[in-house]
Write an enzyme that holds these catalytic residues in place. Structure first.
Site, short mmCIF file in Angstrom:
data_model
loop_
_atom_site.label_atom_id
_atom_site.label_comp_id
_atom_site.label_asym_id
_atom_site.label_seq_id
_atom_site.Cartn_x
_atom_site.Cartn_y
_atom_site.Cartn_z
N LYS A 29 0.83 -1.20 0.00
CA LYS A 29 0.00 0.00 0.00
C LYS A 29 0.87 1.26 0.00
O LYS A 29 2.00 1.24 0.46
CB LYS A 29 -0.90 -0.02 1.24
CG LYS A 29 -2.05 0.98 1.24
CD LYS A 29 -2.92 0.75 2.47
CE LYS A 29 -4.13 1.68 2.47
NZ LYS A 29 -3.77 3.10 2.53
N ASP A 58 7.28 3.40 -9.94
CA ASP A 58 6.31 4.32 -9.33
C ASP A 58 6.52 5.70 -9.95
O ASP A 58 7.62 6.24 -9.90
CB ASP A 58 6.53 4.37 -7.82
CG ASP A 58 5.44 5.15 -7.09
OD1 ASP A 58 4.74 5.93 -7.75
OD2 ASP A 58 5.31 4.97 -5.87
N GLU A 236 -1.48 -1.74 10.70
CA GLU A 236 -2.79 -1.09 10.75
C GLU A 236 -3.76 -1.89 9.90
O GLU A 236 -3.35 -2.64 9.01
CB GLU A 236 -2.70 0.35 10.23
CG GLU A 236 -1.89 1.27 11.12
CD GLU A 236 -1.85 2.70 10.58
OE1 GLU A 236 -2.50 2.95 9.53
OE2 GLU A 236 -1.17 3.54 11.19
N ASN A 263 6.69 -2.43 8.68
CA ASN A 263 7.52 -1.24 8.84
C ASN A 263 6.91 -0.25 9.83
O ASN A 263 5.75 -0.35 10.20
CB ASN A 263 7.71 -0.58 7.46
CG ASN A 263 8.86 0.41 7.44
OD1 ASN A 263 9.75 0.38 8.29
ND2 ASN A 263 8.84 1.30 6.47
#
EC number: 3.6.-.-
Length: 336
Positions: A29, A58, A236, A263
């Site tokens: 993500k 990216d 998360e 991380n």
């Protein structure tokens, strides 16, 4: 019993020591620190491999920021290293992203082929991005790097990158069939323009060469001895959800994945006097770390710390990269 087996080493040492690996993808993500992790992995690989290339797919091109050095679409040696190179490509740019030298040649055919190929490719929906990957792969394979690390864009782009060999094989098949029908017309057309040495065979030779390379890359991507994927996440809910979706999609595509990096973790020792927010975040992270341990008990799970300062510049990355090899242990602070 499986339950009696010891947990897997919580590091990326298994990847660094796997000499057969040719392609390593690092993804996850947005905002989880993929670039720091991929750059750190490339640094560790450079210690044991003859030549290493890190490619950013990216559009944000964060590896220039990470190494504090401007990179382009041509492999460039990273400052402070003899065998580590970096390049940045924009898959949305299609064939226009390729170095102009790729289409140089002694005859007019190669000079016009870039534009002609771009027009042909534009007629096939969805293949433009895949073709840019394909051409980069063709260039990279010709340079014979020992291992290539991909710093990928967020998950959606990553899955398209992984699937590009199948897309290109299918698309090139259509182009080559089309070429058989249009060859006489194309040859007649360019002759009228006074370019006698341009013919359909010259253009299709590029496609044939590319198809041969992509077929080989496709086989390598499906081979766990040569290709693997490293998922990067934070502790998360949304990041964990995205990681599970990514793992499932990679498995469906036949891509090996057995390493996960968690991380930006808080490491609070018993003697650590933390603020209420830090303590709260720590509890949340511990909850999701427990879930990660349950979900990925057959994975190497590497835990990396949240640092006070950015990891930027070659020396900073070198220091941080050691955490990929040796599990991070915080320095105990004396109680006040």
């Amino acid at each position: 019993m499986v339950d009696n087996l010891p947990p897997l080493e919580p590091s990326l040492q298994n990847l660094v020591e796997q000499e057969s690996l040719k392609w390593i993808f690092v993804g996850g993500k947005g905002g989880v620190g993929k670039t720091t992790c991929s750059s750190s992995l490339a640094v560790q690989l450079a210690k044991v491999r003859e030549s290493v290339l890190i490619i950013s797919t990216d559009p944000a091109h964060n590896i220039s920021d990470a190494f504090d050095q401007k990179f382009t679409k041509v492999p460039t040696k990273v400052n402070g290293f003899d065998n580590l190179f970096a390049m940045e490509i924009d898959p949305n740019a299609g064939l226009s992203e390729l170095p102009d030298e790729y289409f140089d040649g002694e005859n007019e055919a190669l000079r016009v082929s870039k534009g002609v190929m771009q027009e042909m490719i534009n007629a096939l929906p969805g293949i433009d991005e895949a073709m840019s990957y394909a051409e980069v792969m063709k260039l990279v394979k010709g340079m014979n790097f020992s291992v290539v690390v991909f710093d990928t864009a967020p998950t959606g782009h990553t899955l398209r990158l992984i699937a590009f060999p199948q897309v290109v094989e299918k698309g090139l098949g259509k182009l080559l069939r089309l070429k058989m029908k249009l060859a006489p017309l194309l040859t007649q057309f360019v002759s009228m323009l006074g370019m006698a040495d341009v013919n359909a065979d010259t253009l299709s030779q590029k496609l044939d060469d590319m198809l041969r390379v992509i077929t080989q890359v496709n086989e390598q991507f499906k081979n766990p001895d040569q290709t693997t994927f490293v998922c990067v996440c934070i502790a998360e809910f949304f990041s964990l959800y995205e990681t599970e979706r990514l793992v499932q999609e990679l498995t469906k595509c036949g891509i090996d994945v057995h390493n996960i990096i968690v991380n930006q973790l808080l490491f609070l020792g018993k003697s650590h006097n933390s603020c209420s927010m830090c303590a709260s975040r720590y509890k949340i992270q511990e909850k999701y770390l427990d879930q990660i341990a349950d979900l990925y008990e057959d994975f190497h799970v590497t835990k990396l710390p949240l640092l006070e300062k950015e990891v930027r510049g070659p020396e900073s990355i070198k220091t941080f990269s050691e955490n990929l090899m040796i599990p991070y242990k915080p320095k105990e602070t004396a109680p006040m």
